[in-house]
Design a protein around this motif. Structure first.
Motif, PDB file in Angstrom:
ATOM      1  N   ASN A  56       0.905  -1.375  -0.112  1.00 48.33           N
ATOM      2  CA  ASN A  56       0.205  -0.121  -0.118  1.00 48.33           C
ATOM      3  C   ASN A  56       0.683   1.345   0.148  1.00 48.33           C
ATOM      4  O   ASN A  56       0.808   2.288  -0.715  1.00 48.33           O
ATOM      5  CB  ASN A  56      -0.804   0.077   1.161  1.00 48.33           C
ATOM      6  CG  ASN A  56      -1.612   1.205   1.328  1.00 48.33           C
ATOM      7  OD1 ASN A  56      -2.629   1.520   0.695  1.00 48.33           O
ATOM      8  ND2 ASN A  56      -1.112   2.083   2.413  1.00 48.33           N
TER       9      ASN A  56
ATOM     10  N   ARG B 155       2.913   1.441  -3.371  1.00 49.12           N
ATOM     11  CA  ARG B 155       1.905   1.993  -4.621  1.00 49.12           C
ATOM     12  C   ARG B 155       1.769   3.434  -4.575  1.00 49.12           C
ATOM     13  O   ARG B 155       1.856   4.271  -5.375  1.00 49.12           O
ATOM     14  CB  ARG B 155       0.562   1.203  -4.522  1.00 49.12           C
ATOM     15  CG  ARG B 155      -0.329   1.615  -5.517  1.00 49.12           C
ATOM     16  CD  ARG B 155      -1.584   0.958  -5.356  1.00 49.12           C
ATOM     17  NE  ARG B 155      -2.062   0.682  -4.135  1.00 49.12           N
ATOM     18  CZ  ARG B 155      -3.083   1.856  -3.610  1.00 49.12           C
ATOM     19  NH1 ARG B 155      -3.145   2.817  -4.512  1.00 49.12           N
ATOM     20  NH2 ARG B 155      -3.621   1.721  -2.620  1.00 49.12           N
TER      21      ARG B 155
ATOM     22  N   THR C 247      -0.613   7.478   3.497  1.00 51.38           N
ATOM     23  CA  THR C 247      -0.764   6.236   3.044  1.00 51.38           C
ATOM     24  C   THR C 247      -1.304   5.244   4.090  1.00 51.38           C
ATOM     25  O   THR C 247      -2.086   4.362   3.894  1.00 51.38           O
ATOM     26  CB  THR C 247       0.826   5.609   2.848  1.00 51.38           C
ATOM     27  OG1 THR C 247       1.520   5.622   3.923  1.00 51.38           O
ATOM     28  CG2 THR C 247       1.225   6.405   1.539  1.00 51.38           C
TER      29      THR C 247
ATOM     30  N   GLU D 299      -4.691   2.990   4.403  1.00 51.57           N
ATOM     31  CA  GLU D 299      -4.575   1.494   4.610  1.00 51.57           C
ATOM     32  C   GLU D 299      -5.615   1.406   5.624  1.00 51.57           C
ATOM     33  O   GLU D 299      -6.320   0.306   5.573  1.00 51.57           O
ATOM     34  CB  GLU D 299      -3.110   1.165   5.130  1.00 51.57           C
ATOM     35  CG  GLU D 299      -3.152  -0.226   5.746  1.00 51.57           C
ATOM     36  CD  GLU D 299      -1.747  -0.432   6.266  1.00 51.57           C
ATOM     37  OE1 GLU D 299      -1.779  -1.453   7.011  1.00 51.57           O
ATOM     38  OE2 GLU D 299      -0.849   0.141   6.187  1.00 51.57           O
TER      39      GLU D 299
ATOM     40  N   HIS E 103      -9.052   1.292   4.070  1.00 53.50           N
ATOM     41  CA  HIS E 103      -9.108  -0.141   3.407  1.00 53.50           C
ATOM     42  C   HIS E 103      -9.549  -1.516   4.567  1.00 53.50           C
ATOM     43  O   HIS E 103     -10.235  -2.343   4.384  1.00 53.50           O
ATOM     44  CB  HIS E 103      -7.989  -0.645   2.733  1.00 53.50           C
ATOM     45  CG  HIS E 103      -8.024  -1.809   2.182  1.00 53.50           C
ATOM     46  ND1 HIS E 103      -8.744  -2.361   0.887  1.00 53.50           N
ATOM     47  CD2 HIS E 103      -7.365  -3.158   2.651  1.00 53.50           C
ATOM     48  CE1 HIS E 103      -8.431  -3.657   0.658  1.00 53.50           C
ATOM     49  NE2 HIS E 103      -7.767  -4.030   1.698  1.00 53.50           N
TER      50      HIS E 103
ATOM     51  N   GLU F  88      -1.385  -8.607   2.180  1.00 49.63           N
ATOM     52  CA  GLU F  88      -1.544  -7.984   0.752  1.00 49.63           C
ATOM     53  C   GLU F  88      -1.566  -9.028   0.046  1.00 49.63           C
ATOM     54  O   GLU F  88      -1.522  -9.974  -0.005  1.00 49.63           O
ATOM     55  CB  GLU F  88      -0.505  -6.880   0.873  1.00 49.63           C
ATOM     56  CG  GLU F  88      -0.670  -5.715   2.021  1.00 49.63           C
ATOM     57  CD  GLU F  88       0.213  -4.439   1.826  1.00 49.63           C
ATOM     58  OE1 GLU F  88      -0.131  -3.655   1.431  1.00 49.63           O
ATOM     59  OE2 GLU F  88       1.381  -4.855   2.163  1.00 49.63           O
TER      60      GLU F  88
END
Length: 598
Positions: A101, A104, A265, A269, A272, A535
């Protein structure tokens, strides 16, 4: 009353060694106190951070240990999780920067800044090791500071004067790994963040927060802005976030550039993980949200200039391409906490390591002393004599003694229940009203991130209630006036209920104990859990705050007469005088005694 979205961003510690009280005092504890207060207020809090997994400090330590950088960071990251949970640092998400995560999004940020013209490619002359046949990252280099003359300045920063160092300008530079290595200057090519493009916007941003930020933070930031120049954001190493460009496989993003992205980030995360992928935008694109960055003073320019430039440059990312991301509302950076009058030194093992101290002392005792001596406006000192005195003479004698002597008296003399009473006297009402006033006075100080003053104010109320109890002396009046004794015991217990809330952000473990002792159900705060997330090709462990079951609120709470009490137990352990000499002796122990056995 509408609820505010409060984002608590906490500086990311390098996962190259255990956490110490400097981390606790500089960023971790202030952030936790602030976040817990806002949770009690009912605000929407998102507190995130994680282990800084990349960077040369990890590479240097891994090289010393004969380990890979990945193995070293994973070891310490997992130790961090257990230590943070034990200290009660309630992150909604404590992750790390070596996740898919983070990689990216960091690459998306790089590409966005590049497309918008904020990154420029330039040749760069760097120190090169003839022995190792590679460019040496700044943390692999030491030398004499060209500003203050300090002989052991790091290649990225001088620990003596605080200057951010250009390693190529060091006087007599040398390799940390091999002092006899021959270092030469050699050309390479890197991308730079063109910070001067943001100078005018950052100056306007500073103007908006003048008078709100701590003076030392604003002064440091404005001075840094005066000599703003483009800074390299890539480097010649093999550990870190890959540069997303063809032909750049042997380079990685500079850690100072990508680690601060972790606040964003980690928010994504977290969203999510909780099954609400867009929830992070409530803190980053909602103009009414407030972001607070908690850190130590050595990190100020990265959080007041560089991170702001990055956020300005990626406006609209994952949104509409235009709307600006929220910039930090406040950056309440703390100064340094020294140890027994000397500056913390990891190399000399001059530190108080959190896993060690939490093994021997109650977490709230440690939290209280660190909060009491927090370096908010100037450097402070952790001394074992101070720890001994604060725990015994303040935490235990004032707060712990108040709770235990009244709860114990009530439990014994009123059949394990809160006493019933007739009408309270004016004196009773006055002390209760004074304590209730703490929700405004203590709360306003916490809102302003004046945490030491908030604790001092709350403890003064504890002393006021102790004085009230001493003057009423129910252990005496119960012999001659049972009704008056019942009134004063009830009043003191009712005051303790609210005092417990006022102290809860500082002393969460004690708050739960008092909550249960007084017969209340549920939890004041949620619970901390270590979770594992999978992940695509990696799994990682993280610390998360589970708010379910939390019943605490920043407001007076009624104490029902007749409510059943639980048998009281002492809140705190009294420290013996030999603690001082014993702990000072530990400071002189060899570094090997602290090393982890692999």
């Amino acid at each position: 009353m509408s609820k505010t979205f409060i984002h608590v961003s906490v500086a990311w510690p390098y996962a190259n060694g255990d956490l110490h009280v400097g981390h606790l005092a500089g960023a971790l504890l202030p952030a936790d106190i602030f976040a817990r207060y806002h949770r009690l207020k009912g605000n929407h809090v998102l507190m995130v951070s994680g282990s800084d997994s990349h960077g040369t400090p990890i590479m240097v330590e891994a090289s010393k240990r004969g380990l890979s950088a990945e193995a070293l960071f994973e070891l310490y990251h997992n130790r961090f999780l257990r230590t943070l949970a034990k200290a009660g640092i309630a992150f909604d998400l404590y992750t790390h920067t070596h996740t898919e995560n983070h990689e990216r999004i960091a690459q998306d940020i790089f590409n966005t800044l590049l497309e918008r013209g904020y990154l420029v490619k330039r040749p760069q002359t760097l120190l090169y090791s003839e022995l190792e046949q590679r460019f040496l990252p700044d943390r692999f280099v030491e030398g004499q500071c060209y500003v203050c003359g300090y002989k052991d300045a790091r290649g990225d920063q001088c620990d003596s004067c605080g200057t951010l160092i250009d390693a190529t300008k060091l006087i007599n530079p040398r390799s940390k790994a091999n002092p006899n290595d021959i270092l030469v200057l050699k050309d390479t090519e890197h991308y730079f963040l063109d910070l001067p493009q943001f100078k005018q916007a950052i100056e306007a941003y500073f103007d908006q927060h003048e008078g709100q930020w701590r003076p030392q933070v604003m002064n440091f930031s404005r001075n840094f802005l005066k000599e703003l120049h483009a800074r390299p954001i890539t480097r010649d190493i093999d550990w870190g976030v890959p540069v997303p460009l063809e032909g750049w496989n042997d380079k990685r993003m500079y850690v100072w550039f990508e680690a601060v992205m972790g606040y964003l980030t980690a928010s994504i995360e977290w969203a999510h993980n909780v099954g609400q992928p867009d929830a992070w935008q409530q803190w980053w694109y909602n103009p009414d949200a407030q972001i607070y960055n908690f850190l130590g003073k050595d990190n100020i320019p990265f959080h007041t200039v560089i991170w702001q430039a990055e956020l300005m440059g990626i406006a609209g990312l994952y949104h509409d391409g235009k709307t600006p991301l929220n910039l930090p509302h406040d950056v309440p950076a703390n100064e340094f906490m020294n140890i027994e009058g000397e500056k913390f030194s990891k190399s000399r093992n001059w530190a108080v390591w959190l896993p060690d101290i939490l093994e021997r002392y109650q977490p709230d005792a440690v939290r209280y002393y660190v909060a009491r001596t927090m370096p908010e406006t100037h450097d402070s000192d952790f001394s074992w004599e101070g720890f001994f005195t604060c725990v015994n003479n303040e935490l235990l004698a004032a707060w712990g003694n108040l709770v235990n002597r009244v709860a114990g008296f009530a439990y014994k003399r009123y059949h394990g229940c809160v006493p019933t009473y007739d009408a309270l006297t004016a004196e009773d009402e006055a002390i209760l009203e004074k304590v209730r006033g703490g929700f405004e006075t203590v709360g306003s100080l916490l809102e302003a991130v004046k945490l030491k003053d908030a604790l001092h104010t709350a403890m003064n109320l504890v002393r006021d209630v102790n004085a009230y109890l001493d003057s009423r002396a129910p252990w005496k009046t119960i012999k001659t006036d049972e009704a008056d004794a019942a009134r004063s015991v009830y009043t003191t217990l009712a005051a303790i209920v609210d005092l417990n809330t006022l102290l809860a952000p500082f002393l969460p473990f004690s708050a739960q104990a008092v909550h249960e002792m007084l017969g209340f159900e549920g939890r004041v705060f949620g619970e901390l859990k270590i979770e594992t997330y999978q992940e695509t090709s990696r799994s990682h462990s993280a610390l998360v705050y589970d708010p379910s079951g939390a019943v605490g609120a920043w407001e007076p709470r009624a104490l029902p007469a007749g409510q059943r009490l639980n048998e009281p137990k002492p809140l705190y352990v009294k420290l013996e005088p030999d603690v001082i000499d014993a702990e000072r002796a530990r400071l002189g122990a060899e570094r090997e005694e602290h090393e982890i056995v692999f």
